[in-house]
Scaffold this motif. Structure first.
Motif, short mmCIF file in Angstrom:
data_model
loop_
_atom_site.label_atom_id
_atom_site.label_comp_id
_atom_site.label_asym_id
_atom_site.label_seq_id
_atom_site.Cartn_x
_atom_site.Cartn_y
_atom_site.Cartn_z
N LEU A 14 0.91 -0.95 0.12
CA LEU A 14 -0.09 0.13 -0.04
C LEU A 14 0.80 1.17 0.03
N ILE A 15 0.38 2.16 -0.91
CA ILE A 15 1.17 3.42 -0.86
C ILE A 15 0.14 4.54 -0.65
N GLY A 16 0.27 5.13 0.49
CA GLY A 16 -0.74 6.15 0.94
C GLY A 16 -1.89 5.61 1.58
N ASN A 17 -2.77 6.14 2.17
CA ASN A 17 -3.70 5.75 3.15
C ASN A 17 -5.29 5.88 2.65
N CYS A 56 -5.87 4.26 -0.26
CA CYS A 56 -6.35 3.21 -1.07
C CYS A 56 -6.55 1.98 -0.22
N SER A 57 -6.74 0.59 -0.81
CA SER A 57 -7.14 -0.63 -0.21
C SER A 57 -6.48 -1.53 -0.97
N ALA A 58 -6.53 -2.52 -0.16
CA ALA A 58 -6.03 -3.79 -0.50
C ALA A 58 -6.87 -5.07 -0.08
N ASN A 59 -7.44 -6.05 -0.86
CA ASN A 59 -8.22 -6.92 -0.47
C ASN A 59 -7.50 -8.23 -0.84
N THR A 60 -7.75 -9.26 0.04
CA THR A 60 -7.38 -10.82 -0.21
C THR A 60 -8.44 -11.76 -0.06
N ALA A 106 -0.31 -14.96 2.51
CA ALA A 106 -0.49 -13.72 1.94
C ALA A 106 -0.10 -12.46 3.05
N SER A 107 0.32 -11.47 2.54
CA SER A 107 0.88 -10.29 3.51
C SER A 107 0.23 -9.20 2.88
N THR A 108 0.28 -8.10 3.74
CA THR A 108 -0.10 -6.83 3.35
C THR A 108 0.88 -5.79 4.16
N SER A 109 1.37 -5.02 3.53
CA SER A 109 2.29 -3.97 4.36
C SER A 109 2.63 -2.98 3.69
N LYS A 110 3.11 -1.82 3.90
CA LYS A 110 3.72 -0.69 3.32
C LYS A 110 4.81 -0.48 2.95
#
Ligand SMILES: Nc1ncnc2c1ncn2[C@@H]1O[C@H](COP(=O)(O)OP(=O)(O)OP(=O)(O)O)[C@@H](O)[C@H]1O
Ligand SMILES: [Mg+2]
Lengths: 449, 478, 252
Positions: free
Chosen positions: B392-395, B397-401, B418-422
Motif C-alpha cells: 500500500l502506498i498512501g492511506n 487506497c485499499s488492498a483486499n485478499t 498472504a501479506s499486506t504491508s507498506k
C-alpha cells in the motif's frame, strides 16, 4: 421455506404467552423487531456468501420447540463436565434454563454479578439495557435474529472496575432430551467487564443423551479499557446436535481479550466469532481447534475489525479431520483507514487424516490503511512428511508417529490458552477425543513447555 | 516521500491519442438482428451465426455479476455500438496494403508492423477496434505448420479447428460477459501449433481501442497440439476519452498432452483521469484447459490500466501431472479498481499449481485478489502453492485478499500465504545509507516486490512492464 | 559394520551419488569431507532412508542385513542414527515425549523392557549432563525456536539416549560455539566403544582434533575420490579441494 417461518412465528406466539413475559417491556420490543427481521431473512442458503459451504437445511427443516419446563439431570453428570482440579464458580443451564441446584456460586466477592439474565433485570436492568443487543447486529444473521426474537435466559456477568476474579467462571450449558420434542435453546449471554478488571471464563456446551437439539447462542462481551478477559469455549454436544453461536466481543482501549474455541461436537456447528477492536493499543487473541469426525460439519467464521491504531491481533485456528468430516473456516481481517500500525496475523492449518474429509478455507484481508503489517496463511494437507521421517529415524513407528504428530498439531493450538487449568481441561478433552475417534489408545498427553 | 511514490506509480498515460480513420460502425444497440449483422459482415458460416444467437439468448437470461468488490455505474448495453472496423480493402494480401494511418498508429504505440523493423523474435497480430488489421510473419510460421491469423480468417480458412475448439473451454453460457462476447465478438487472434512443434518466435496480439462509444469484444483461441509449445504475448492501449468504454474479451487456451502454452499480458488500457473520469471497463474471461497429461499452462499478467478490471485467468487441470501457473502484478492508482485473480481447478492426479500475485495500491485505488484453488476428490497427490502480497502506498487506497481454498482429498496439499504491508521504511533507509536516493530506492523496492512475476515475462515485455510501473533498472526515475 | 557398494542415488530427477564405496568396521571413526553440494548429506539421508531420495544402483549391508530394504524406523531399531545437518522443528510435540517414544520402540525391538516416565526422565537428565543442556529443553517442542547450536546439541542428546551402533553426524560442528564444540565432541567420544562406529561429516579439521578419525574420505561430485588417514584432513585444511580436483584432472 414459509412453512418453516410459520413454525417459528407460532412458536414465538406461544413463547411470548407463557414464560417469556418476565422480561421488561423493552425486551419485548427487541424480540418483536427481531422476529420480523427473521421473517424477512428466513434461514440462510448456500447461495449466500456467508453460508456457501454450510448447508443448514437440516436445521431449517427441524421443528425445534422452545422448552419451558426444566429437565432433571444427575449431579455426577454435571460434575464430569467441570474443570478438573481447580476451584471454579459454576452456573449451569439445562435446555436454556438456569439450574440452580447444579450451580456453584457461593463465595463470589461482593460487586461481581454472576446471574442468569432473567434474574438480573430487576437489579441490573440499566446495564443490560445499555449493552444487550447493542453490538451484535441481527439484521443480517438469521440465527442471531432468531435468538434475539427468543431472548429469554442465559448468563449475565458483570465485573466491576479494577476487580480481578480469581477463580475461573464456568458457564455450563447442557442440552437434554425432553419426551419426543426436539428442543431449541436460544441462549443469550452478556458479559460486561469494566475498566481494569480481570476475568477468565470457560463456557461449555455439552449434551446428555443423543437427541437432536438446536442450541442457538448469542454471546456479547464488552471489555472496557485496560481489562483482561479470557474466554475458553468448549463445544462438545452429541453428534446429532446442531450448534450455532454468534460470539461478539467489543474491545475498548488497551484491553486484552483472548478467546479460544474448542469445537468437537455437533452434527453441524457454526461459530461466528467477531471482535471489534474499538480502542487504541488493545490486543486480541482469537484461537481455536476443531476436530471433525464421522459426518460432522464444523464451521468457524471469524471477523477481526481494526478501527484504531496500534492494535495487534493474532488468530490461529487448527483443524484435524477424519472420516467424512467437513470443516469450514472463513477468517476476515478488516483494517480501517485510521487503524495505522495494525499488526495482524491469521493462520488456519488443516490436517487431513482421511481421503473423504473436506476442507473449505477462506482467509480474507481487507485493508484500508497503509502502515500495517497484516499476514494470513492457510494450509491444508496430510501428515507433514519431514516430521514423520524425523520421528522414524529415531525409531518411532509410522502408526505412533501419526499419533504423536496429530497430538502435537493440536497442542500448538491449545498452547494459546493462557489460564493453566483451563488449558489443561482442554488438553485432556482433546486427547480423550482423539483417542476415541482415531482408535489409537496409545496417544501421548499434551505437555506444554 | 509520498509525492515521489505517487509520481512514480502515476506516470502520464502516453497512449491516449486518437487516430482519425474512417470506420464502418453500426448504430448502437443490441438485438438478434445486430448479432446477425455482425455475423453477416464477417461472412460467417451458418453454425457460427447460430452459436452467436444461442449465446445472445443465453445472455438475455443472465444478470450482470455484482459479487466483486467493484463499484461502477450501471452499463447501458443498448447505448453501445457492437461493431466498428476501420474501412480498408476487404482482404489484405500483404502488409503493404494496410492503411498507412494504421501503420503509423502502431508505430506511435511502439509496435512496428513492418517485418523488417521488427525484432525477428515476435510475430504480431494487430487488432484495431474490433478488427484484426495485420498479422506479421505469417509465412515464416506457415513453414512449420503453425497457424497464426485473425479469428475471422481462421473461421474462413480453418473452420474445422474453430468449430472443434470454440467454446470448449469457456462455453457461451459461462458468465454474463462471456455470453455477451460470444454473441457479438468481432475479431481477435487464432493460433494453432501442430503436434510436436515448438513455435520458433513469440506470438503477439496488440489490441487498440480507437473508436468512441464502441465496445471491444475480441476473442482469442490458442491450441497447442500434443507436445507443442508456444509463448504468446498480449498488449493493449486505448485513447483517453471522457466516457467509459467496455471491453469484454474471451481467451481460450487448450494444451493437449505434453503441450505448453505460456500467455503473457501487459494490460495498459486507459485508466481514466485522476478523478476517475473515463477509462476502460475491462471484463475479461480467460481460461486455459490442460486437456492432456503432462501439459502446462502459464498465465503472466501485468495489469496497470483500465478503470475497472474484472479478470481471473484460470486453469482447468484435467490431464494427470498437468501444471497451472498464474503470475500477476496489478497496480491501481487514482480511482482505479481492480478485482483480479485466478482459479485453479485440480481434476487430474498429481497436478500442480502455483499462484503468485503482487498487488500495489496507490492513490484512491482498490486492489482485490480473488482466487480459488479447488482440489477435487480424484486429484490425488496434487499441490498448490499460493503467495499473495499487497503493498500500500498512501492511506486512501485499499488492498483486499479473498482466496477460496477447497480441498477434497488428503494426499494433496495446499499452502496459501498472504501479506499486506507498506513500502518498507527500513529498506528505504538501508538503500539511502548505501547512497541511493529515495526515488531510486523506491523503484528498486517496487521492482523487487514484483520481480517474481516479471521474471516470467519474455525479456522485451519485462522491460516494458517495468517502465510501466515507472521503474527503470538503471535507476533513472521516469 | 556397514558396507556401501557402488551406491547411486537421485533426488528430484538429478543423480547426486554416482557410485559410493565405503566400509566401516566396528570401533572405527570415519570422516567425510568435501565441497558444498558434493553429496555428503545426500549420502547420510540415503543411509537413513529419506523417501525423497531414490537409490538407483548399488547396495548397502548393515551388519549383514540389506539396509536399503528397511523402513527408516527399522534402520533406527537396527542401530543407525543420523544427526541431521538441518534438524526439523516440530511444533506441539515435546522433546521428551518424542525421545521416549523412540527409545521405547528401539528397546522393544531389542526385546528390552520399555522405560516408564520416571526411569526415562532419570536417564534423560543424565544424558543431558553430557551435552550440558538445560532441563528447560525437556518439555519444549522438538527443536522449535532452538538456536542453531542448541539444535545440534539436541541431536547429540538424542544420540546419547538412543545409543546407536552407527552414528552419522552431518556437520554437527557447524553453528556450535567453541565450548559447545568441545562438549559435543566429548559427548561423542564418551559414547564411542569398540562395538560402535561413527561417520563424521565435516568441513573443518577443528572437530577432528577432538574426534580423531581413523580414516578420512573426500567426496567430490558424488564419488569418494580420495581416502587416507587423519593427515588428509590437515592437508585439505591447508590446501582446499583444488589440489584434489587437479589430481583428478591429471588422472583423466
Ligand atoms: N531435495 C532436494 N531437491 C533438489 N536438490 C537437492 C535435494 N537435496 C539435495 N539436492 C542437491 O544435491 C546436491 C548435493 O546436496 P548435499 O546436501 O548432499 O550436499 P553436501 O555435500 O551435504 O553439501 P554441504 O557441504 O553444503 O552441506 C546439491 O546440489 C543439492 O542442491
Ligand atoms: Mg550437507
Amino acid at each position: 421455506m414459509s412453512e418453516v417461518k410459520n413454525h417459528y412465528v407460532s412458536e414465538f406466539q406461544t413463547f411470548e404467552k407463557n414464560g417469556a413475559n418476565k422480561a421488561p417491556a423493552w425486551v419485548h420490543d427487541v424480540r418483536k423487531n427481531a422476529l420480523s427481521v427473521f421473517n424477512e431473512l428466513g434461514f440462510p442458503t448456500t447461495k449466500q456468501e456467508d453460508w456457501k459451504y454450510t448447508n443448514v437445511t437440516p436445521i431449517a427443516k427441524g421443528s425445534f420447540k422452545y422448552s419451558s419446563a426444566p429437565v432433571q439431570i444427575g449431579p455426577d453428570v454435571v460434575k464430569s463436565f467441570l474443570v478438573e482440579g481447580t476451584d471454579q464458580f459454576v452456573m449451569t443451564f439445562v435446555n436454556g434454563h438456569l439450574a440452580p441446584e447444579h450451580s456453584q456460586l457461593s463465595g463470589i466477592p461482593n460487586g461481581i454479578v454472576v446471574s442468569n439474565l432473567i434474574g438480573a433485570y430487576s437489579g441490573h436492568g440499566n446495564i443490560i439495557r445499555e449493552y444487550l443487543s447493542k453490538y451484535v447486529k441481527h439484521q443480517k444473521n438469521p440465527f442471531t435474529a432468531l435468538n434475539t426474537a427468543f431472548i429469554n435466559d442465559g448468563a449475565f456477568v458483570h465485573v466491576p472496575a479494577n476487580v480481578a476474579v480469581e477463580k475461573p467462571i464456568h458457564l455450563l450449558f447442557i442440552s437434554t432430551k425432553k419426551e419426543s420434542d426436539q428442543i431449541a435453546s436460544h441462549i443469550r449471554n452478556l458479559i460486561v467487564v469494566e475498566e481494569g478488571a480481570k476475568v477468565n471464563f470457560v463456557v461449555s456446551y455439552r449434551s446428555v443423551g443423543d437427541h437432536t437439539n438446536l442450541t442457538n447462542v448469542v454471546t456479547e462481551i464488552v471489555a472496557k479499557k485496560n481489562s483482561l478477559v479470557e474466554v475458553v469455549k468448549v463445544q462438545k454436544e452429541n453428534e446429532s446436535a446442531f450448534h450455532v453461536e454468534n460470539l461478539h466481543a467489543h474491545q475498548h482501549e488497551t484491553s486484552d481479550v483472548r478467546i479460544f474455541s474448542l469445537a468437537i461436537g455437533g452434527a453441524i456447528a457454526r461459530n461466528d466469532m467477531s471482535v471489534i477492536i474499538d480502542g487504541e493499543a488493545a490486543e486480541c487473541n482469537l484461537n481455536g481447534l476443531y476436530i471433525v469426525t464421522g459426518e460432522q460439519l464444523i464451521d468457524h467464521h471469524t471477523f477481526m475489525h481494526h478501527i484504531h491504531p496500534n492494535c495487534p491481533s493474532h488468530e490461529l485456528f487448527k483443524g484435524i479431520l477424519t472420516d467424512h468430516g467437513r470443516a469450514v473456516f472463513n477468517g476476515k481481517v478488516y483494517v480501517e483507514p485510521e487503524a495505522q500500525k495494525t499488526d495482524s496475523k491469521q493462520t488456519n492449518r488443516n490436517l487431513l487424516l482421511s481421503d473423504t474429509a473436506i476442507v473449505d478455507t477462506k482467509p480474507e484481508l481487507e485493508i484500508f490503511a497503509d502502515d500495517v503489517k497484516c499476514t494470513h496463511g492457510a494450509a491444508v494437507g496430510g501428515m507433514n512428511e519431514s516430521h514423520s521421517f524425523y520421528l522414524k529415524t529415531r525409531g518411532i513407528t509410522e502408526e505412533s508417529a501419526k499419533g504423536i504428530l496429530t497430538v502435537g498439531f493440536a497442542a500448538e493450538a491449545t498452547a494459546k490458552i493462557v489460564h493453566p487449568a483451563l488449558r489443561h481441561h482442554v488438553d485432556l478433552m482433546v486427547v480423550d477425543h482423539l483417542r476415541s475417534k482415531l482408535g489409537t489408545a496409545n496417544l501421548p498427553d499434551i505437555v506444554h513447555a | 516521500m509520498a509525492e515521489t511514490i505517487e509520481e512514480l506509480v502515476g506516470k502520464e498515460y502516453k497512449y491516449g491519442f486518437t487516430t482519425d480513420i474512417e470506420a464502418d460502425t453500426i448504430p448502437p444497440g443490441l438485438s438478434e438482428d445486430v448479432v446477425r449483422t455482425i455475423s453477416k459482415k464477417k461472412n460467417e458460416p451458418e453454425w457460427l451465426t447460430e452459436w452467436r444467437l444461442k449465446a445472445y439468448r443465453a445472455w438475455l437470461t443472465m444478470e450482470e455479476p455484482h459479487w466483486s468488490n467493484l463499484k461502477y455505474p450501471p452499463i447501458n448495453y443498448q447505448s453501445l455500438s457492437y461493431y466498428s472496423a476501420p474501412k480498408q480493402a476487404k482482404k489484405l494480401n500483404s502488409l503493404n496494403e494496410v492503411d498507412p494511418i494504421l501503420l503509423e498508429t502502431y508505430e506511435k504505440l511502439g509496435i512496428s508492423l513492418t517485418e523488417q523493423k521488427r525484432l525477428s523474435g515476435i510475430a504480431v497480430d494487430a487488432v484495431f477496434d474490433s478488427v484484426s488489421v495485420a498479422t506479421t510473419f505469417k509465412e515464416t510460421l506457415k513453414e512449420k505448420g503453425i497457424i497464426f491469423c485473425s479469428f475471422s480468417d481462421a473461421v474462413q480458412e480453418h473452420p474445422d479447428l474453430v468449430k472443434k475448439y470454440l467454446g470448449s473451454v469457456v462455453p457461451y453460457s459461462d458468465n454474463f460477459f462471456a455470453a455477451l462476447n460470444s454473441a457479438v465478438f468481432s475479431d481477435g487472434s487464432f493460433c494453432y501449433i501442430p503436434k510436436g512443434v515448438r513455435c520458433p518466435m513469440e506470438l503477439s496480439t496488440y489490441f487498440r481501442i480507437n473508436a468512441s462509444n464502441t465496445g471491444q469484444f475480441e476473442r482469442t483461441l490458442i491450441i497447442a497440439d500434443e507436445g507443442a509449445y508456444v509463448s504468446y504475448l498480449e498488449g493493449c492501449t486505448a485513447p483517453m476519452r471522457d466516457e467509459n468504454q467496455l471491453h469484454a474479451a474471451v481467451v481460450e487456451l487448450i494444451a493437449l498432452e505434453k503441450a505448453e502454452v505460456k500467455y503473457s499480458t501487459v494490460q495498459n488500457w486507459y485508466a481514466g483521469d485522476k478523478d476517475g473520469k473515463g477509462g476502460i471497463y475491462n471484463f475479461v474471461t480467460k481460461r486455459g484447459k490442460c486437456a492432456g497429461a503432462y501439459s502446462k499452462i502459464s498465465w503472466t499478467q501485468v495489469e496497470t490500466g483500465s478503470a475497472i478490471t474484472w479478470k481471473y485467468p484460470s486453469v482447468i487441470l484435467l490431464g494427470d501431472n498437468s501444471i497451472g501457473e498464474f503470475y500477476s502484478v496489478a497496480v491501481v492508482n487514482n480511482r482505479q479498481d481492480a478485482d483480479t485473480g485466478t482459479k485453479m481447478q485440480h481434476i487430474g492426479k498429481n497436478t500442480r499449481s502455483t499462484i503468485v500475485s503482487k498487488g500495489i495500491s496507490a492513490g484512491r485505488g482498490n486492489n482485490t485478489y480473488r482466487g480459488l484453488v479447488n482440489i477435487g476428490k480424484n486429484a490425488t497427490n496434487s499441490r498448490n502453492y499460493t503467495q499473495c502480497d499487497s503493498m500500500l502506498i498512501g492511506n486512501k487506497c485499499s488492498a483486499n485478499t479473498f482466496p477460496y481454498i477447497e480441498v477434497k482429498n488428503s494426499t494433496s496439499s495446499v499452502e496459501h500465504e498472504a501479506s499486506t504491508s507498506k513500502i518498507g521504511e527500513d529498506q528505504i533507509f538501508y538503500c539511502k545509507q548505501r547512497g541511493i536516493n529515495t526515488e531510486n530506492a523506491i523503484s528498486m523496492i517496487i521492482n523487487g516486490f514484483a520481480k517474481e512475476v516479471f521474471k516470467n515475462l519474455p525479456m522485451e515485455f519485462a522491460v516494458e512492464a517495468q517502465k510501466l510501473l515507472g521503474i527503470s533498472l538503471e535507476g533513472s526515475v521516469g | 559394520m556397514i558396507e556401501i557398494k557402488n551406491l547411486h542415488a537421485k533426488v528430484a530427477g538429478r543423480e547426486i551419488l554416482k557410485g559410493i564405496n565405503l566400509n566401516v568396521k566396528a570401533g572405527e571413526v570415519h570422516a567425510i569431507m568435501g565441497p558444498n553440494g558434493s553429496g555428503k548429506s545426500t549420502l547420510a539421508q540415503v543411509l537413513s532412508g529419506h523417501p525423497a531420495y531414490e537409490v538407483t544402483d548399488g547396495h548397502v549391508l548393515f551388519e549383514g542385513q540389506d539396509l536399503l530394504d528397511m523402513e527408516p524406523e527399522k534402520r533406527a531399531h537396527a542401530g543407525v542414527f543420523l544427526a541431521f545437518q538441518y534438524p526439523v522443528e516440530i511444533p506441539g510435540v515435546s522433546n521428551s515425549y518424542f525421545l521416549k517414544a523412540g527409545l521405547n520402540e528401539i528397546r522393544k525391538s531389542r526385546g528390552e523392557e520399555e522405560l516408564d516416565s520416571m526411569q526415562f526422565l532419570k536417564l534423560l537428565k543424565e544424558k543431558m549432563k553430557i551435552v550440558e543442556m538445560d532441563s528447560s529443553f525437556i518439555n519444549r517442542p522438538v527443536n522449535e525456536g532452538f538456536s542453531g547450536g542448541e539444535k545440534k546439541r539436541n541431536e547429540i542428546l538424542q544420540m546419547a539416549v538412543l545409543e546407536p551402533k552407527l552414528a552419522i553426524l552431518d556437520e554437527t560442528d557447524s553453528g556450535l560455539d567453541i565450548d559447545a564444540l568441545k562438549i559435543v565432541a566429548e559427548g561423542v567420544n564418551k559414547l564411542k566403544s569398540p562395538k560402535n562406529a561413527t561417520i563424521v561429516v565435516t568441513h573443518y579439521q577443528r572437530l577432528l582434533n577432538y574426534i580423531v578419525p581413523d580414516f578420512v574420505h573426500v567426496l567430490v561430485n558424488g564419488r569418494i575420490v580420495k581416502s587416507g588417514g587423519k593427515e588428509l584432513a590437515l592437508e585439505l585444511e591447508a590446501n582446499g579441494y583444488d589440489f584434489i580436483k587437479e589430481e583428478l584432472l591429471q588422472s583423466v
